[in-house]
Design a protein around this motif. Structure first.
Motif, PDB file in Angstrom:
ATOM      1  N   GLN A 178      44.850  42.619  35.945  1.00 21.58           N
ATOM      2  CA  GLN A 178      46.164  43.222  35.729  1.00 21.58           C
ATOM      3  C   GLN A 178      47.232  42.633  36.651  1.00 21.58           C
ATOM      4  N   GLN A 234      45.107  36.091  37.021  1.00 20.91           N
ATOM      5  CA  GLN A 234      44.449  36.658  35.842  1.00 20.91           C
ATOM      6  C   GLN A 234      43.384  35.698  35.309  1.00 20.91           C
ATOM      7  N   GLY A 258      42.451  43.146  28.029  1.00 13.06           N
ATOM      8  CA  GLY A 258      43.753  43.506  28.590  1.00 13.06           C
ATOM      9  C   GLY A 258      44.575  42.278  28.957  1.00 13.06           C
TER      10      GLY A 258
END
Length: 392
Positions: free
Chosen positions: A49, A56, A112
């Motif tokens: 995140q 990431q 995500g």
């Protein structure tokens, strides 16, 4: 040198991952990956995140590294220079074994990043990771990428579909058999062959006839041979004596898979007079499929087995044995061969039996774990773990 989180004066992992300095956060992720352990997965999920695409990207690779040791070291991590140059990718493709299931929270952490990437590189890393980890839940979101016109993302999504072993998802990629990008075109044809998608046969036959390139022609015929549908028999027979050795080999193996017993003598004659190693291997495989199990230096069975010693050709021989060893009779023969096998043959057999064997092979591999040759023992240890993870 990486910054170790356990060193004196280091911040707690969670605090390090939220440090204002991106270089420190990156160093913290590096250290977490190096330390490993299940705790690392929860920490790497935090970094998925992060506001930095490079962080990431490395966090995603770190999660994959937990399931596929060596994933980061083999190419994801570059020199520790600046954040933008930190991660490089080699051309090797990785995947967890089909029977391994990743934690749901790990798949969701990577998903995500795909949904909210801070860089295009992070998004691409996420797609590759979701494929490598065979995370089925991501498929509905990855399929639209196949029409994105972004070649790198399309290839990564195509591989995720390939590894998913989901027939419906595979069928949705048929339009890519004609894609102008050669890499996508070839990957799509290979996938439909590997997954034995008979519905793709008309397209594959057209691609073979079109001869778009040498690789395209060969890949199309290989896929047709893998599907081995009776409707392709005529095409395969026509290519048994093709000028190209690879095409001769694919034609033979396809006919072997469809159990064309009436062609056994013709295949035996071709095998005896063949000058191309690639074609000869395909012919040997076909003859073994048709029941030729006799021993002898020039017999198809022993010829294919002895090729496991060849650095140049063992990959093809290994793939053939993976397929042949699904039969109990073949595995029984392979167990007997271990008594006289060379080191290279034992190493290859360990991997083959790990992926095709049953309870009988566990005892055999456990015996190999005590082999005085350390390389053989190590391969047997890995193979035993793989085999036991497959068994009920």
């Amino acid at each position: 040198m990486l910054v170790g989180l356990a060193s004196a004066g280091a911040q707690p992992p969670e605090a390090s991952l939220r440090d204002p300095d991106p270089k420190r956060r990156l160093a913290a992720v590096e250290s977490i990956i190096d330390q490993g352990g299940s705790r690392s997965l929860d920490l790497l999920a935090i970094s998925c995140q992060d506001g930095s695409g490079a962080i990431q990207q490395l966090a995603v690779a770190g999660i994959v590294n937990f399931y596929i040791p060596g994933y980061v070291k083999s190419g994801v991590r570059g020199k520790l220079v600046k954040i933008g140059d930190k991660i490089v990718r080699n051309s090797t493709e990785y995947a967890v074994e089909p029977w391994i299931r990743i934690r749901e929270q790990d798949g969701q952490a990577i998903l995500g990043v795909f949904r909210n990437p801070k860089s295009e590189e992070a998004k691409l890393e996420a797609v590759k990771a979701l494929g490598s980890l065979r995370y089925q839940a991501a498929l509905p979101e990855l399929l639209p990428l196949l029409k994105s016109k972004q070649d790198a993302l399309m290839l990564a999504a195509l591989r995720a579909v390939e590894l998913s072993e989901n027939p419906a998802a595979v069928e949705e990629t048929r339009f890519l058999l004609r894609d102008p990008n050669e890499a996508i075109h070839l990957k799509a044809m290979t996938m439909h062959g590997v997954h034995r998608n008979a519905g793709a046969l008309p397209d594959l036959a057209e691609m073979f006839a079109r001869k778009r390139s040498k690789r395209s022609e060969a890949t199309a015929l290989e896929a047709i041979a893998l599907i081995a549908s009776p409707e392709s028999r005529g095409l395969l027979e026509q290519n048994l004596e093709n000028r190209d050795g690879a095409l001769r080999g694919y034609a033979a193996e396809g006919l072997g898979r469809m159990k064309a017993k009436d062609l056994e003598e013709r295949l035996a004659a071709l095998f005896a007079g063949e000058g191309s190693m690639r074609a000869r291997l395909g012919q040997a495989f076909a003859l073994v499929q048709l029941g030729r199990r006799e021993s002898g230096a020039l017999a198809p069975f022993d010829y294919l087995f002895n090729t496991l010693n060849s650095l140049a050709w063992r990959g093809i021989a290994r793939a053939y044995w993976m397929e042949l060893a699904r039969e109990d009779e073949v595995r029984a023969w392979l167990r007997e061969k271990l008594n006289e096998a060379t080191k290279a043959e034992k190493v290859e057999l360990a991997g083959i039996l790990a992926r095709t064997g049953g309870a009988e092979e566990v005892e055999l591999l456990e015996k190999m774990m005590r082999d005085p040759d350390g390389d053989i023992a190590q391969e047997a240890i890995k193979a035993t773990k793989l085999l036991k993870s497959r068994l009920p």
